[in-house]
Design a protein around this motif. Sequence first.
Motif, short mmCIF file in Angstrom:
data_model
loop_
_atom_site.label_atom_id
_atom_site.label_comp_id
_atom_site.label_asym_id
_atom_site.label_seq_id
_atom_site.Cartn_x
_atom_site.Cartn_y
_atom_site.Cartn_z
N ALA A 143 0.82 -1.21 0.00
CA ALA A 143 0.00 0.00 0.00
C ALA A 143 0.86 1.27 0.00
CB ALA A 143 -0.93 0.00 1.22
N LEU A 144 2.16 1.13 0.27
CA LEU A 144 3.04 2.29 0.23
C LEU A 144 3.22 2.75 -1.21
CD1 LEU A 144 5.75 1.05 2.77
CD2 LEU A 144 4.01 2.81 3.17
N PRO A 145 3.46 4.02 -1.43
CA PRO A 145 3.59 4.52 -2.80
C PRO A 145 4.75 3.87 -3.56
CG PRO A 145 3.86 6.31 -1.20
CD PRO A 145 3.64 5.06 -0.43
N PHE A 146 4.48 3.45 -4.76
CA PHE A 146 5.50 2.93 -5.65
C PHE A 146 5.16 3.32 -7.07
CE2 PHE A 146 7.55 -0.09 -8.46
CZ PHE A 146 8.83 -0.11 -7.96
N PRO A 147 6.03 3.96 -7.79
CA PRO A 147 7.36 4.37 -7.34
C PRO A 147 7.29 5.50 -6.31
CG PRO A 147 6.93 5.18 -9.56
CD PRO A 147 5.76 4.33 -9.17
N ALA A 148 8.16 5.41 -5.33
CA ALA A 148 8.21 6.45 -4.30
C ALA A 148 8.91 7.69 -4.85
CB ALA A 148 8.96 5.93 -3.07
N ALA A 149 8.47 8.83 -4.40
CA ALA A 149 9.14 10.08 -4.77
C ALA A 149 10.59 10.00 -4.30
CB ALA A 149 8.43 11.26 -4.11
N VAL A 150 11.49 10.65 -5.00
CA VAL A 150 12.91 10.59 -4.67
C VAL A 150 13.16 10.96 -3.21
CG1 VAL A 150 15.19 11.57 -5.17
CG2 VAL A 150 13.65 10.99 -7.04
N GLU A 151 12.48 11.99 -2.71
CA GLU A 151 12.71 12.40 -1.32
C GLU A 151 12.19 11.38 -0.31
OE1 GLU A 151 9.58 14.36 -3.52
OE2 GLU A 151 11.67 14.90 -3.57
N ASP A 152 11.36 10.44 -0.75
CA ASP A 152 10.84 9.39 0.14
C ASP A 152 11.62 8.08 0.02
OD1 ASP A 152 8.87 11.02 1.20
OD2 ASP A 152 7.43 10.49 -0.36
#
Length: 179
Positions: A143-152
């Motif tokens: 459920a976590l964002p993928f692709p994650a933002a670079v800062e994450d």
Amino acid sequence: MEKKFQIVQSSTNTIELRPPISWKVRDYLEDFIIEKVLKEKQIVVSSQWTIHLHLFFDSYSPRFNYENIHFFYKPRTVKENMVKIYNVFIPEKLINEAESKYEKTIELMYEAVSIFLTSTYKKVGKEFMSESWKQVDMKYLLALPFPAAVEDQKYLTDIRDEKGNIVDWVDTVAKDFNW
């Protein structure tokens, strides 16, 4: 209180090409391993040494030409900080060939940690790690964002440039020295 076991995420690739996975996956796996493995087996958590497990996502090159996960058995030690640094290389090829790149990245991270633990500590067996894998909350992780933002992503060499953008420290040094 400082964690006695820390997973560090790194890559031999550029920011644009490395696995865009959130630091929260690493943090979850770190906490999971501490609670479900290290505390249960009574290893590492009460040691005077802190363990840093560096997971390197590597792209194929003459220097990094592994077909499978590769664990370096001998740690680097930093005595003045009481830290042992272990390295595990995860070929990005294994991720790129997968149908679900995100799920495969999570699986490979866990497998890399398992290889480290079963190779380093006699109290931790392969069957125990396989059984523990079934307790990982994949619903949360997926459920976590993928692709994650670079800062994450929070890879080891991520730094902010003068404009406030996340850049790879290695790329910055390479440009400064014309590598």
